[in-house]
Design an enzyme around this catalytic site. Sequence first.
Site, PDB file in Angstrom:
ATOM      1  N   LYS A  12       7.520  -4.075   3.628  1.00  0.00           N
ATOM      2  CA  LYS A  12       6.212  -4.365   3.027  1.00  0.00           C
ATOM      3  C   LYS A  12       5.947  -5.856   3.242  1.00  0.00           C
ATOM      4  CE  LYS A  12       2.809  -3.776   0.108  1.00  0.00           C
ATOM      5  NZ  LYS A  12       1.632  -3.440   0.883  1.00  0.00           N
ATOM      6  N   MET A  59      -4.579  -2.196  -1.130  1.00  0.00           N
ATOM      7  CA  MET A  59      -3.477  -2.407  -2.074  1.00  0.00           C
ATOM      8  C   MET A  59      -3.527  -3.823  -2.645  1.00  0.00           C
ATOM      9  SD  MET A  59      -1.955   0.448  -2.003  1.00  0.00           S
ATOM     10  CE  MET A  59      -1.985   1.935  -1.021  1.00  0.00           C
ATOM     11  N   ASN A 111      -3.920  -4.473  12.987  1.00  0.00           N
ATOM     12  CA  ASN A 111      -3.969  -4.122  11.575  1.00  0.00           C
ATOM     13  C   ASN A 111      -5.147  -3.160  11.333  1.00  0.00           C
ATOM     14  OD1 ASN A 111      -3.631  -4.354   8.678  1.00  0.00           O
ATOM     15  ND2 ASN A 111      -2.651  -6.318   9.059  1.00  0.00           N
ATOM     16  N   CYS A 118      -4.548  -9.085   6.829  1.00  0.00           N
ATOM     17  CA  CYS A 118      -4.877  -8.139   5.759  1.00  0.00           C
ATOM     18  C   CYS A 118      -6.362  -8.212   5.454  1.00  0.00           C
ATOM     19  CB  CYS A 118      -4.089  -8.447   4.499  1.00  0.00           C
ATOM     20  SG  CYS A 118      -4.656  -7.458   3.102  1.00  0.00           S
TER      21      CYS A 118
HETATM   22  C1  DHB Z   1      -3.321  -4.230   2.849  1.00  0.00           C
HETATM   23  C2  DHB Z   1      -2.750  -5.100   3.739  1.00  0.00           C
HETATM   24  C3  DHB Z   1      -2.937  -4.897   5.086  1.00  0.00           C
HETATM   25  O1  DHB Z   1      -2.412  -5.724   6.021  1.00  0.00           O
HETATM   26  C4  DHB Z   1      -3.698  -3.817   5.504  1.00  0.00           C
HETATM   27  O2  DHB Z   1      -3.887  -3.592   6.794  1.00  0.00           O
HETATM   28  C5  DHB Z   1      -4.272  -2.955   4.604  1.00  0.00           C
HETATM   29  C6  DHB Z   1      -4.063  -3.163   3.271  1.00  0.00           C
HETATM   30  C7  DHB Z   1      -3.204  -4.467   1.406  1.00  0.00           C
HETATM   31  O3  DHB Z   1      -2.102  -4.735   0.881  1.00  0.00           O
HETATM   32  O4  DHB Z   1      -4.248  -4.406   0.736  1.00  0.00           O
END
Ligand code: DHB
Length: 305
Positions: free
Chosen positions: A47, A73, A192, A130
């Site tokens: 993670k 998340m 991503n 993200c």
């Molecule tokens: C999250 C992080 C990421 O890199 C992604 O592609 C999708 C969600 C997150 O933790 O919100």
Amino acid sequence: MSKLSLAVDIAGLKLRNPVMNAAGVLGMTPLLLKHVYDSGAGAVITKSLGPHPRAGHPNPTLVRVEGGALNAMGLPNPGAEYFVDEIKELKKMGVPVIASFFGGSVQEFVDVAYILTKAGADALELNASCPNVAEEMGMLAADASSLEKVTVAVKDETSLPVFVKLSPNVTNIKIIAKAAEWGGADAITAVNTLKAMSIDINFKRPILANTTGGMSGPAVKPVALRCVWEVAQAVDIPVIGSGGVTTGGDAIEFMLAGASAVEVGTAVMTHGVEVYGQINDGIREYLKENGFSSVKEVVGLAQDS
Ligand code: DHB
């Protein structure tokens, strides 16, 4: 029968096969990651770990949509320091570990890289992409010069291979990939999740508490494949493909486009953890049917035609 080799070497990291879990998927505990490895993955990815514990966003954080899923998340994690023992445990069990990490500043990226290097990870994956957190943290991958700077700083701190994971949510991914390479990245992970959203028509509200989330799954595969294709043309370092891989055929598509390996996430929701072994079986089948002896022979073949 001739011997088929699935072994790959990504910037010095030697793996028994080219299939890994995508960061965030089953990456919270060593036992889950060991299960991923035992189910056939060539390495496991943690993670994304940051400098401090983070609770992440409130629920709902995940919604299934046609062709995949959206998640927001909010980078929940126990903090890099907490994960040191988990990485050591995995290493004791003989599992190659790639530590995914992020920070809110160049210094935080460097601090976390230091902790994870000391923990004994085999490589680092810099999460520059993200889609669900404050701009300065999540969308580093939208700004070439910031990404180059943070990559230089991290590479100064660690002797491990550093893979930089890019976002598809940019105008020109080639420029961003090139900046990471100039900064010293050892490989590029492309890509991503795609920024997306979903609305509940009865409640008349966005479903995710964060309003938007990252889209993954089969529907994003053609986008991810195009990104891998473009990145492979732009850089001279290995590319790792990620986005909608579910079958051995999908993995081969990414490899033909120029990927040396692939990451698999959302397919675990639909196919279970056995999907890692199944993808490897599919790759082996393809190699046999097409007269290849090593998976390395496939990498970038579609670029040459
Ligand atoms: C999250 C992080 C990421 O890199 C992604 O592609 C999708 C969600 C997150 O933790 O919100």
